[in-house]
Design a protein around this motif. Structure first.
Motif, PDB file in Angstrom:
ATOM      1  N   GLN A   5      -3.353 -28.958 -46.381  1.00 14.57           N
ATOM      2  CA  GLN A   5      -2.020 -29.495 -46.141  1.00 14.57           C
ATOM      3  C   GLN A   5      -2.040 -30.435 -44.938  1.00 14.57           C
ATOM      4  O   GLN A   5      -1.335 -31.447 -44.924  1.00 14.57           O
ATOM      5  N   ALA A   6      -2.868 -30.155 -43.945  1.00 13.81           N
ATOM      6  CA  ALA A   6      -2.974 -31.034 -42.775  1.00 13.81           C
ATOM      7  C   ALA A   6      -3.481 -32.422 -43.184  1.00 13.81           C
ATOM      8  O   ALA A   6      -3.022 -33.440 -42.643  1.00 13.81           O
ATOM      9  N   ASP A   7      -4.412 -32.470 -44.140  1.00 11.91           N
ATOM     10  CA  ASP A   7      -4.911 -33.759 -44.635  1.00 11.91           C
ATOM     11  C   ASP A   7      -3.807 -34.521 -45.357  1.00 11.91           C
ATOM     12  O   ASP A   7      -3.654 -35.732 -45.176  1.00 11.91           O
ATOM     13  N   ARG A  41      -3.816 -40.348 -51.627  1.00  9.64           N
ATOM     14  CA  ARG A  41      -2.753 -39.371 -51.354  1.00  9.64           C
ATOM     15  C   ARG A  41      -2.434 -38.553 -52.604  1.00  9.64           C
ATOM     16  O   ARG A  41      -2.287 -37.335 -52.542  1.00  9.64           O
ATOM     17  N   ASP A  42      -2.365 -39.205 -53.748  1.00  9.08           N
ATOM     18  CA  ASP A  42      -2.060 -38.501 -54.989  1.00  9.08           C
ATOM     19  C   ASP A  42      -3.139 -37.489 -55.338  1.00  9.08           C
ATOM     20  O   ASP A  42      -2.846 -36.380 -55.794  1.00  9.08           O
ATOM     21  N   LEU A  43      -4.400 -37.847 -55.115  1.00 11.63           N
ATOM     22  CA  LEU A  43      -5.509 -36.926 -55.387  1.00 11.63           C
ATOM     23  C   LEU A  43      -5.478 -35.727 -54.440  1.00 11.63           C
ATOM     24  O   LEU A  43      -5.667 -34.587 -54.858  1.00 11.63           O
ATOM     25  N   ILE A  44      -5.231 -35.994 -53.161  1.00 14.17           N
ATOM     26  CA  ILE A  44      -5.161 -34.913 -52.174  1.00 14.17           C
ATOM     27  C   ILE A  44      -3.989 -33.994 -52.494  1.00 14.17           C
ATOM     28  O   ILE A  44      -4.114 -32.764 -52.485  1.00 14.17           O
ATOM     29  N   GLU A  49      -1.673 -28.876 -54.076  1.00 12.74           N
ATOM     30  CA  GLU A  49      -0.658 -28.195 -54.882  1.00 12.74           C
ATOM     31  C   GLU A  49      -1.248 -27.453 -56.075  1.00 12.74           C
ATOM     32  O   GLU A  49      -0.535 -26.776 -56.796  1.00 12.74           O
ATOM     33  N   GLY A  50      -2.547 -27.612 -56.276  1.00 15.02           N
ATOM     34  CA  GLY A  50      -3.208 -26.910 -57.365  1.00 15.02           C
ATOM     35  C   GLY A  50      -2.948 -27.510 -58.728  1.00 15.02           C
ATOM     36  O   GLY A  50      -3.036 -26.827 -59.740  1.00 15.02           O
ATOM     37  N   THR A  51      -2.662 -28.810 -58.768  1.00 19.85           N
ATOM     38  CA  THR A  51      -2.377 -29.464 -60.047  1.00 19.85           C
ATOM     39  C   THR A  51      -3.441 -30.497 -60.382  1.00 19.85           C
ATOM     40  O   THR A  51      -3.164 -31.463 -61.070  1.00 19.85           O
ATOM     41  N   THR A  52      -4.656 -30.294 -59.902  1.00 19.10           N
ATOM     42  CA  THR A  52      -5.735 -31.238 -60.155  1.00 19.10           C
ATOM     43  C   THR A  52      -5.995 -31.362 -61.646  1.00 19.10           C
ATOM     44  O   THR A  52      -6.091 -30.361 -62.352  1.00 19.10           O
ATOM     45  N   ALA A  53      -6.095 -32.583 -62.128  1.00 17.81           N
ATOM     46  CA  ALA A  53      -6.357 -32.822 -63.551  1.00 17.81           C
ATOM     47  C   ALA A  53      -7.682 -32.198 -63.944  1.00 17.81           C
ATOM     48  O   ALA A  53      -8.623 -32.143 -63.166  1.00 17.81           O
ATOM     49  N   GLY A  54      -7.766 -31.740 -65.154  1.00 16.19           N
ATOM     50  CA  GLY A  54      -9.007 -31.159 -65.653  1.00 16.19           C
ATOM     51  C   GLY A  54      -9.073 -29.659 -65.474  1.00 16.19           C
ATOM     52  O   GLY A  54     -10.059 -29.044 -65.829  1.00 16.19           O
ATOM     53  N   CYS A  55      -8.028 -29.062 -64.946  1.00 11.01           N
ATOM     54  CA  CYS A  55      -8.044 -27.620 -64.727  1.00 11.01           C
ATOM     55  C   CYS A  55      -7.210 -26.876 -65.762  1.00 11.01           C
ATOM     56  O   CYS A  55      -6.885 -25.728 -65.580  1.00 11.01           O
TER      57      CYS A  55
END
Length: 66
Positions: A5-7, A41-44, A49-55
């Protein structure tokens, strides 16, 4: 590297001020354009948030065969 979250806060602060250089946990990155900064920013954000594509779920089909 696991994003935190700091990043996400650091990159959002850079976007808000128009800066293209961001200091993360252990390193500093200078982005070439605001588009690159927004993409990062969108990737981070997705990872934090745990919504990374491919999961998502993976479906397979068994076609038989003897």
């Amino acid at each position: 590297m696991a994003w935190t979250q700091a990043d996400l806060d650091a990159i959002n602060a850079a976007i808000a001020t128009g800066a293209k250089r961001v200091r993360f946990q252990t390193h500093e990155v200078e982005y070439q354009s605001m588009t690159d900064l927004l993409r990062a920013r969108d990737l981070i954000k997705a990872e934090v948030e745990g919504t990374t594509a491919g999961c998502g779920p993976i479906f397979t089909e068994y076609c038989g065969g003897y």
